[in-house]
Every structure is written in structure tokens, then in C-alpha cells.
Design a protein around this motif. Structure first.
Motif, PDB file in Angstrom:
ATOM      1  N   LEU A  55      37.383  61.523  11.417  1.00 55.78           N
ATOM      2  CA  LEU A  55      38.164  60.437  12.002  1.00 55.78           C
ATOM      3  C   LEU A  55      38.526  59.369  10.968  1.00 55.78           C
ATOM      4  O   LEU A  55      39.483  58.629  11.138  1.00 55.78           O
ATOM      5  CB  LEU A  55      37.398  59.769  13.145  1.00 55.78           C
ATOM      6  N   GLN A  56      37.768  59.302   9.895  1.00 58.31           N
ATOM      7  CA  GLN A  56      37.919  58.210   8.934  1.00 58.31           C
ATOM      8  C   GLN A  56      38.759  58.556   7.713  1.00 58.31           C
ATOM      9  O   GLN A  56      39.149  57.672   6.973  1.00 58.31           O
ATOM     10  CB  GLN A  56      36.538  57.748   8.469  1.00 58.31           C
ATOM     11  N   ASN A  57      39.019  59.817   7.494  1.00 57.83           N
ATOM     12  CA  ASN A  57      39.686  60.231   6.252  1.00 57.83           C
ATOM     13  C   ASN A  57      41.204  60.321   6.354  1.00 57.83           C
ATOM     14  O   ASN A  57      41.843  60.912   5.495  1.00 57.83           O
ATOM     15  CB  ASN A  57      39.111  61.565   5.764  1.00 57.83           C
ATOM     16  N   GLY A  58      41.780  59.777   7.394  1.00 59.85           N
ATOM     17  CA  GLY A  58      43.238  59.744   7.499  1.00 59.85           C
ATOM     18  C   GLY A  58      43.880  61.039   7.960  1.00 59.85           C
ATOM     19  O   GLY A  58      45.086  61.199   7.873  1.00 59.85           O
ATOM     20  N   GLY A  59      43.067  61.989   8.463  1.00 56.11           N
ATOM     21  CA  GLY A  59      43.623  63.224   9.009  1.00 56.11           C
ATOM     22  C   GLY A  59      44.239  62.975  10.378  1.00 56.11           C
ATOM     23  O   GLY A  59      43.973  61.970  11.029  1.00 56.11           O
ATOM     24  N   LYS A  60      45.049  63.889  10.812  1.00 51.26           N
ATOM     25  CA  LYS A  60      45.707  63.750  12.118  1.00 51.26           C
ATOM     26  C   LYS A  60      44.700  63.896  13.256  1.00 51.26           C
ATOM     27  O   LYS A  60      43.826  64.764  13.208  1.00 51.26           O
ATOM     28  CB  LYS A  60      46.800  64.803  12.267  1.00 51.26           C
ATOM     29  N   VAL A  61      44.874  63.045  14.268  1.00 52.98           N
ATOM     30  CA  VAL A  61      43.978  63.024  15.423  1.00 52.98           C
ATOM     31  C   VAL A  61      44.828  62.961  16.696  1.00 52.98           C
ATOM     32  O   VAL A  61      45.794  62.211  16.755  1.00 52.98           O
ATOM     33  CB  VAL A  61      43.035  61.803  15.378  1.00 52.98           C
ATOM     34  N   VAL A  62      44.460  63.755  17.692  1.00 49.74           N
ATOM     35  CA  VAL A  62      45.046  63.631  19.028  1.00 49.74           C
ATOM     36  C   VAL A  62      44.043  62.856  19.866  1.00 49.74           C
ATOM     37  O   VAL A  62      42.862  63.204  19.910  1.00 49.74           O
ATOM     38  CB  VAL A  62      45.348  65.009  19.662  1.00 49.74           C
ATOM     39  N   PHE A  63      44.514  61.796  20.509  1.00 45.01           N
ATOM     40  CA  PHE A  63      43.637  60.912  21.274  1.00 45.01           C
ATOM     41  C   PHE A  63      44.118  60.879  22.719  1.00 45.01           C
ATOM     42  O   PHE A  63      45.190  60.377  23.011  1.00 45.01           O
ATOM     43  CB  PHE A  63      43.684  59.498  20.680  1.00 45.01           C
ATOM     44  N   PHE A  64      43.318  61.441  23.637  1.00 40.96           N
ATOM     45  CA  PHE A  64      43.622  61.420  25.069  1.00 40.96           C
ATOM     46  C   PHE A  64      43.107  60.101  25.627  1.00 40.96           C
ATOM     47  O   PHE A  64      41.905  59.906  25.762  1.00 40.96           O
ATOM     48  CB  PHE A  64      42.966  62.599  25.784  1.00 40.96           C
ATOM     49  N   MET A  65      44.020  59.190  25.932  1.00 41.51           N
ATOM     50  CA  MET A  65      43.627  57.855  26.395  1.00 41.51           C
ATOM     51  C   MET A  65      43.102  57.905  27.821  1.00 41.51           C
ATOM     52  O   MET A  65      43.675  58.587  28.680  1.00 41.51           O
ATOM     53  CB  MET A  65      44.821  56.902  26.332  1.00 41.51           C
ATOM     54  N   PRO A  66      42.020  57.159  28.089  1.00 40.82           N
ATOM     55  CA  PRO A  66      41.553  57.036  29.472  1.00 40.82           C
ATOM     56  C   PRO A  66      42.643  56.372  30.317  1.00 40.82           C
ATOM     57  O   PRO A  66      43.411  55.560  29.797  1.00 40.82           O
ATOM     58  CB  PRO A  66      40.331  56.127  29.363  1.00 40.82           C
ATOM     59  N   GLU A  67      42.715  56.705  31.583  1.00 42.30           N
ATOM     60  CA  GLU A  67      43.771  56.156  32.431  1.00 42.30           C
ATOM     61  C   GLU A  67      43.512  54.715  32.847  1.00 42.30           C
ATOM     62  O   GLU A  67      44.437  54.016  33.256  1.00 42.30           O
ATOM     63  CB  GLU A  67      43.986  57.053  33.655  1.00 42.30           C
ATOM     64  N   GLU A  68      42.286  54.240  32.723  1.00 34.48           N
ATOM     65  CA  GLU A  68      41.976  52.846  33.045  1.00 34.48           C
ATOM     66  C   GLU A  68      42.581  51.949  31.969  1.00 34.48           C
ATOM     67  O   GLU A  68      42.241  52.046  30.793  1.00 34.48           O
ATOM     68  CB  GLU A  68      40.468  52.631  33.107  1.00 34.48           C
ATOM     69  N   LYS A  69      43.471  51.055  32.381  1.00 30.19           N
ATOM     70  CA  LYS A  69      44.188  50.209  31.428  1.00 30.19           C
ATOM     71  C   LYS A  69      43.248  49.314  30.621  1.00 30.19           C
ATOM     72  O   LYS A  69      43.468  49.090  29.434  1.00 30.19           O
ATOM     73  CB  LYS A  69      45.226  49.345  32.149  1.00 30.19           C
TER      74      LYS A  69
END
Length: 196
Positions: A55-69
Motif C-alpha cells: 500500500l505504501q510503495n505507490g503501486g496501484k490499489v483498488v479501494f472499495f469504499m464503505p457505503e456509509e458516508k
């Protein structure tokens, strides 16, 4: 039985409407998970990864956001600005205002459009596959069709919270700390040298 009652009995939050997915709408959770694993095909789920460096080395990440705003806002506020460049967010359309002030790549879905077989879902599936992330972050709550997206992303590291039951969709299970919210905790993993 009138038409409206019949529609309610056969509607699904996981699959598109229509006769094509009629049988799948009736599957219990274990069978539903097995179907999505089978649909994902054989993946190289045994590849090694280094956490939290992935997560820290600048690689691509897909982030599924929680639906709670509120939770999504905490995550966005805590994430380092430079990490936003390498993250593809999958977020509910209700969160569009949260992302309006951020320079981030976001793919939005609606409640109906997030079902397997819908055009929106097919578009997100294509984006996730072609983005070729090194990691996926999925704080939850877990929806089988989104777990499927995490698995087919090709990411070696697929992170969730207390998600041992979601294996092989997610293969890294974090435990919540009493001193920090899960939203802040996951956001801080993106900052080198700052955990907890």
C-alpha cells in the motif's frame, strides 16, 4: 400471486433482473460464494506480497469504499494526497460529493447497477481487471459480487477487516483496534512508518 409479489420474491441484490439469473437468485450464501469463486476461475492466489508495503510503495490499489458516508469521509480525509493518484475507488453514487474536491479516479455504482450482470457492474469489472492493482482494500460490509471483483482484480494482496470467512476473495484479515477506527486504521497503512 400478482406480478408485484412475484417480482419481490425473485429480485436479488446480487444479480440483474431477468430469466438468465433466476436460479442464481435462490442460492444460499455458501453456494453463492462458490458460484462467484467458480466464475472468477483459477487465480494465482498464492503469490507473495509484503504488507503494508504493497500500500505504501505507490503501486496501484483498488479501494472499495464503505457505503456509509461518514466512514468514507474519514478514509478520504486521512489518506495521503499522493496516494490518491494510484487508487481506483469503487464508490456508491451517493458519495460523489465527497470526491468532488479530491483529485481521485472513481467508478460509481447505484444500488441496482451494482448487481452482477448489470451494465454498470460489467463496466466496473472491466475497469478493475484492466487497472491491474497490486492490492485491493475492502473494509466491508461484504457483498458477494464485490468480493468477486476483488478476486478477479489479480491483486496479490486483498485486504479486509475480520474477513477470514471471505477467503479466497480476501486474503489479508485485519483486526479492529479499540484505540482507532477501522477507517482511520486502513488510511494510515498508506503512510510509510505510521501504523495504528
Amino acid at each position: 400471486m400478482n406480478l408485484e409479489l412475484g417480482d419481490l420474491l425473485f429480485s436479488s441484490q446480487y444479480f440483474a433482473e431477468g430469466i438468465r439469473y433466476c436460479v442464481l437468485r435462490k442460492l444460499c450464501k455458501p453456494l453463492l460464494y462458490r458460484w462467484f469463486i467458480h466464475k472468477a476461475g483459477k487465480r494465482k492466489s498464492s503469490r507473495t506480497f509484503s504488507f503494508p508495503e504493497c500500500l505504501q510503495n505507490g503501486g496501484k490499489v483498488v479501494f472499495f469504499m464503505p457505503e456509509e458516508k461518514e466512514v468514507a469521509k474519514i478514509i478520504l480525509d486521512e489518506l495521503p494526497v499522493e496516494s490518491l493518484k494510484t487508487i481506483l475507488f469503487i464508490a456508491h453514487g451517493d458519495q460523489e460529493i465527497l470526491f468532488s474536491q479530491k483529485k481521485a479516479q472513481v467508478s460509481y455504482y447505484t444500488d441496482d447497477g451494482c448487481r452482477y450482470g448489470e451494465d454498470q457492474f460489467d463496466r466496473i469489472e472491466y475497469q478493475v481487471k484492466t487497472y491491474a492493482p497490486v492490492a485491493c482494500v475492502y473494509p466491508g460490509p461484504h457483498k458477494p459480487q464485490f468480493l468477486y471483483l476483488a478476486l478477479i482484480s489479480g491483486a496479490a494482496c486483498r485486504i479486509g477487516f475480520d474477513c477470514a470467512r471471505e477467503y479466497p476473495f480476501l486474503n489479508m484479515s485485519l483486526h479492529e483496534l479499540k484505540t482507532i477506527s477501522p477507517a482511520r486504521m486502513i488510511a494510515r497503512y498508506f503512510i510509510k512508518g505510521k501504523i495504528g
